[in-house]
Motif scaffolding. Structure first.
Motif, PDB file in Angstrom:
ATOM      1  N   GLU A  46      -3.668   9.409 -13.236  1.00 14.60           N
ATOM      2  CA  GLU A  46      -3.646   9.725 -11.799  1.00 14.60           C
ATOM      3  C   GLU A  46      -4.493   8.748 -10.988  1.00 14.60           C
ATOM      4  O   GLU A  46      -4.086   8.303  -9.917  1.00 14.60           O
ATOM      5  N   ARG A  99      -2.696   5.392 -10.743  1.00 11.40           N
ATOM      6  CA  ARG A  99      -1.506   5.526  -9.893  1.00 11.40           C
ATOM      7  C   ARG A  99      -1.915   5.520  -8.426  1.00 11.40           C
ATOM      8  O   ARG A  99      -1.283   4.864  -7.606  1.00 11.40           O
ATOM      9  N   ASN A 100      -2.966   6.267  -8.076  1.00  5.78           N
ATOM     10  CA  ASN A 100      -3.441   6.304  -6.684  1.00  5.78           C
ATOM     11  C   ASN A 100      -3.925   4.928  -6.227  1.00  5.78           C
ATOM     12  O   ASN A 100      -3.698   4.522  -5.095  1.00  5.78           O
ATOM     13  N   GLU A 154      -2.354   2.861  -3.094  1.00  7.19           N
ATOM     14  CA  GLU A 154      -3.128   2.349  -1.954  1.00  7.19           C
ATOM     15  C   GLU A 154      -2.963   0.844  -1.800  1.00  7.19           C
ATOM     16  O   GLU A 154      -2.846   0.335  -0.679  1.00  7.19           O
TER      17      GLU A 154
END
Length: 197
Positions: free
Chosen positions: A120, A123-124, A128
């Motif tokens: 996670e 992925r974030n 961004e």
């Protein structure tokens, strides 16, 4: 001493006579090779013979029995032809309705593409990064709208727009690595247009 001289002369005379009867053997002389021009051999036959030299075998005797034809096989006499049969009237079968083709099968739902499973946090981070790159690209595109680009610069701006669109589509599919890579390619093209700044 006077006696020695006649004896020595006699011995010399005897030795001379003995040598005259048996001459010394002469040393063997080496054989002289024959001149090369005299010993020219005929050239060997060629490996292939032109086809213009045709040699036929001698004629052979022909057996007259081989030419005799066998008599044709005996066939029974043909019977008189049968009278023609009455013409057959064919009637078309009754019209049957054609079966309708089956309805097309329901379209199979689109299968999700195979994607890399990212933690996670990673992925974030990619999300961004792609969003920031796309924002910089949109800002640059807005600033160049008023400019009239020509030739290669116009083609490059079109490629930048296509990379921006492809990056957005990759994000919708969930492929964040591709979304970031496409946005980075567009930014590289922008730097090339600005002269490497």
């Amino acid at each position: 001493m006077k006696l020695c001289a006649p004896i020595a002369a006699a011995l010399l005379a005897i030795a001379a006579v003995g040598c005259a009867k048996h001459p010394k053997p002469k040393a063997a002389l080496p054989a002289v090779p024959a001149p090369a021009a005299a010993a020219v051999a005929a050239p060997p036959e060629p490996l292939s013979v032109p086809q213009t030299r045709v040699q036929l075998p001698p004629p052979q005797a022909l057996n007259p029995e081989a030419l005799a034809l066998a008599p044709p096989p005996q066939t029974p006499p043909a019977s008189p032809p049968a009278p023609p049969a009455a013409p057959v009237i064919r009637r078309a079968p009754p019209a049957t309705p054609k079966p309708e083709p089956p309805p097309p099968a329901a379209a199979e739902p689109a299968r999700p593409s195979i994607q890399e499973v990212l933690p996670e946090g990673r992925r974030n981070q990619l999300l961004e990064s792609a969003a920031a790159s796309r924002q910089r690209i949109r800002t640059w595109l807005d600033s160049t709208k008023a400019q009239r680009l020509a030739g290669q610069a116009k083609l490059t701006r079109d490629r930048i727009q296509s990379f921006l669109k492809a990056s957005t589509e990759a994000e919708r599919r969930g492929d964040m690595r591709e979304a970031v890579q496409l946005a980075e390619r567009a930014e590289i093209l922008i730097r090339e247009l600005q002269g490497g700044r």
